[in-house]
Design a protein around this motif. Structure first.
Motif: not given
Length: 682
Positions: A306, A309, A333, A336, A353, A445
């Motif tokens: 993730n 991504l 992000l 999830v 991130t 997912y």
């Protein structure tokens, strides 16, 4: 060699994580820009915070986009227009005029008058074609310079206003026939002219565009230059005007200069170090605070996937057009990760991130501030994701935070709202709409990685599911027991802040193994006949213990998630089937207790520990005779204390304080179940 292979086998999980770590690092570095990065941060209208800066090399001062666009627009607005003239048209019009004149005017005219009319008409034609007649009504200003070409050779230079448009013909002809001599025949003249006159001037767009493009190509993108060691800006000086543009020019020059192979590999190495440090911090965080996640390679892969991504999508958008960077829904992000794990892990991964994305986007400080604030709001506002209204409300709050924070940054940079780009707010709204995609993404997912979210737990908690309906039909007593345990466990989980939805679903399914031999369990014995009377203690204990194994088999057959199967495996831990053990012990004093133990494992989370307590208390409470508050208190204390003494909770991250809170909830719930009243003193 054999020892080395054994070592690899024993540490294959750690080896996989190392491979995942390295591959993710290299993939992220591959996406990064392969150039140097300007080491100074500056903003328009703010003081220069670093030491006085001198030019490290000679460089040109770049014009601003506004200056370049203004120059190009001026070239387009003032460019000479090119038109083509067809000389054959004039000759053809004269020939047609001569042939049509006799047809229009009557033979009764005397020769002199006819010759006068003919000559006057010829003068009008000559006057029209001395300027040229346009074929279309072109929308150019009258003062535009034009060049008339004849077979690509310049014939005349004039202004656009000198050419005659189609809508001007009538006025020109009428004004030429005002004399009394021609008034009576004005209609005939006009009719004749409209029959024979043709346009002879056309706009040569291709040639004009070519000339304009040639001029545009000559536009200089720089204005002046700065020599090496020239003082650019002093410490504390405000960055504005030319100073700002010179700094932007230096930044662009620094980042776009040609790198040698040596420079290139140094930059790649530095990026690799920084990315690996960030990902290493994430791994260490997971190992220290989420060991159950760290031990599961699938979950670690899911987290790294993730993160990559989000970086990959952002890179694509930045490479296409950096102004659309805020359309990328980065807040998916933390959403999830919170749905599958917890808020703390979601926020930590989000921050890591965003820090990595700072290498890709322009104006990185503003971007990182907005995204981190949005991530915090996401974690704080999103709860019970399975409720659709909650997601819409949270997305609205996230979008509002984006807009407010961006507005504040813009005012700080520009000092006013006059030049505010309102379309950026539209990008934030699109980002919010894209964030709603998290629901189908979570479902995907779950199927790809075998994970379980609260949405799936809500579906599994429905007592009308096929498996629970089967349980209620085959083992109604067990089904009722499971419902009671689910209610107790949910209340206990809420008390200590555990995952109430997860423990409720685990409680509903924990005894599905009893469907295989339902009558061997007391809650399903409605006839008063106990089949254990015909079996030995060992056989009875084996049937009781096997309901755990049977439950796991049934769960896997019905595709229950592993997180739910964990409750089936651990709800008895390694406890002993004490009744049959004691009964067999009376016959055989040398009996091995392990034959009467459940296979385990022991509970390894707060939720599985809660289920063990609630399951034991609820089942044993049926044996209470004339229950009172004091009896219930002693009863709950004895059962849970025995489990603690047996070490059943050693692997679970549950504290003594939390166990005491669970005891309190269970006592209160059981008192309500048995409708106990307060015992007043006599």
């Amino acid at each position: 060699m054999k020892d080395f292979i054994n070592l690899l086998y024993r540490n294959h999980s750690l080896g996989y994580k190392l491979l995942l770590f390295l591959s993710t690092t290299f993939l992220i570095v591959y996406l990064f820009p392969k150039s140097g990065k300007f080491k100074y941060n500056f903003e328009r209208g703010k003081p220069w915070q670093s030491e006085s800066l001198q030019a490290p090399f000679d460089f040109a001062i770049k014009k601003t986009d506004a200056e370049i666009n203004s120059e190009k627009q001026a070239i387009k607005d003032n460019a000479t227009l090119y038109f083509d003239i067809d000389d054959k048209v004039y000759e053809r019009v004269l020939a047609n005029y001569k042939s049509e004149f006799q047809n229009v005017f009557p033979d009764t005219l005397d020769v002199a008058t006819s010759a006068l009319f003919f000559a006057h008409g010829e003068q009008i034609i000559n006057r029209l074609y001395s300027k040229g007649i346009l074929g279309d009504d072109y929308n150019f200003s009258g003062d535009r310079n034009i060049i008339i070409l004849n077979n690509n050779i310049i014939k005349e230079r004039t202004q656009f206003s000198q050419l005659i448009k189609q809508n001007q013909l009538t006025n020109i002809i009428d004004n030429s026939l005002l004399d009394d001599t021609f008034k009576a025949y004005k209609t005939d003249f006009v009719s004749l002219f409209y029959d024979v006159i043709e346009p002879n001037i056309t706009f040569n767009k291709l040639f004009t565009d070519r000339v304009i493009q040639s001029e545009l190509d000559k536009v200089a993108y720089t204005r002046g230059s700065i020599e090496r060691e020239t003082l650019i800006i002093s410490k504390g000086e405000v960055v504005e005007g030319d100073k700002f543009q010179i700094l932007k020019s230096l930044e662009a020059e620094y980042e776009s200069q040609v790198w040698t192979d040596s420079n290139y590999y140094w930059v790649i190495g530095a990026y690799t170090l920084l990315v690996s440090l960030a990902l290493l911090m994430l791994l260490l965080f997971i190992k220290k605070y989420r060991p159950e996640v760290f031990e599961n390679n699938t979950k670690v892969t899911f987290i790294f996937f993730n993160i990559f991504l989000m970086i990959f999508i952002t890179t694509l958008v930045v490479n296409y057009n950096s102004k659309y960077v805020y359309v990328v829904p980065i807040c998916i992000l933390p959403l999830v990760l919170k749905a599958f794990f917890d808020a703390r892990l979601g926020l930590f991964a989000h921050v890591i991130t965003v820090l990595l994305l700072g290498f890709i986007v322009s104006n990185s400080y503003e971007y990182m501030f907005l995204q981190i604030i949005a991530g915090i709001v996401t974690i704080l506002t999103v709860s019970e994701l399975y409720k659709r209204a909650n997601l819409f409300i949270s997305v609205g709050q996230i979008t509002l935070i984006y807009i407010v924070a961006y507005f504040a940054f813009f005012v700080i940079h520009e000092g006013s709202v006059d030049t505010l780009k309102w379309e950026t707010f539209g990008l934030f709204i699109l980002c919010g709409l894209a964030t709603l995609f998290v629901q189908p993404l979570i479902y995907a997912y779950e199927k790809l990685f075998g994970l379980v979210s609260d949405v799936s737990l809500l579906e599994l908690s429905d007592t009308n599911t096929k498996l629970l309906k089967e349980l209620s039909n085959k083992a109604p007593g067990t089904f009722h027991h499971s419902l009671n345990v689910a209610n107790l466990a949910e209340a206990a989980a809420n008390e200590i802040g555990a995952n109430a939805m997860l423990v409720r679903v685990g409680a509903l399914y924990h005894d599905i193994g009893k469907m295989k031999n339902p009558t061997y369990f007391t809650e399903n014995q409605s006839t008063g006949i106990n089949p254990h009377d015909e079996l030995s203690s060992r056989e009875s204990a084996s049937i009781i213990i096997n309901h755990v194994i049977n439950g796991i088999e049934i769960a896997r057959k019905n595709n229950l998630p592993d997180r739910i199967i964990d409750f089936i495996r651990t709800h008895h831990g390694t406890s002993v089937v004490y009744y049959f053990y004691k009964k067999e012990k009376e016959i055989n004093s040398d009996l091995d207790v392990y034959e009467f133990e459940y296979p385990g494992p022991k509970p390894f989370s707060k939720e599985t520990a809660i289920l063990m307590m609630c399951d034991s208390v609820e089942a044993a409470s049926k044996s209470l005779k004339e229950p009172t508050s004091s009896k219930i208190d002693v009863f709950v204390e004895n059962i849970i204390n025995k489990q603690m003494n047996d070490g059943q909770f050693l692997n679970a991250n549950i504290t003594f304080k939390e166990i005491q809170s669970i005891k309190k909830v269970l006592k209160h719930k059981l008192a309500n179940i048995y409708h106990l009243r307060i015992e007043y003193p006599e």
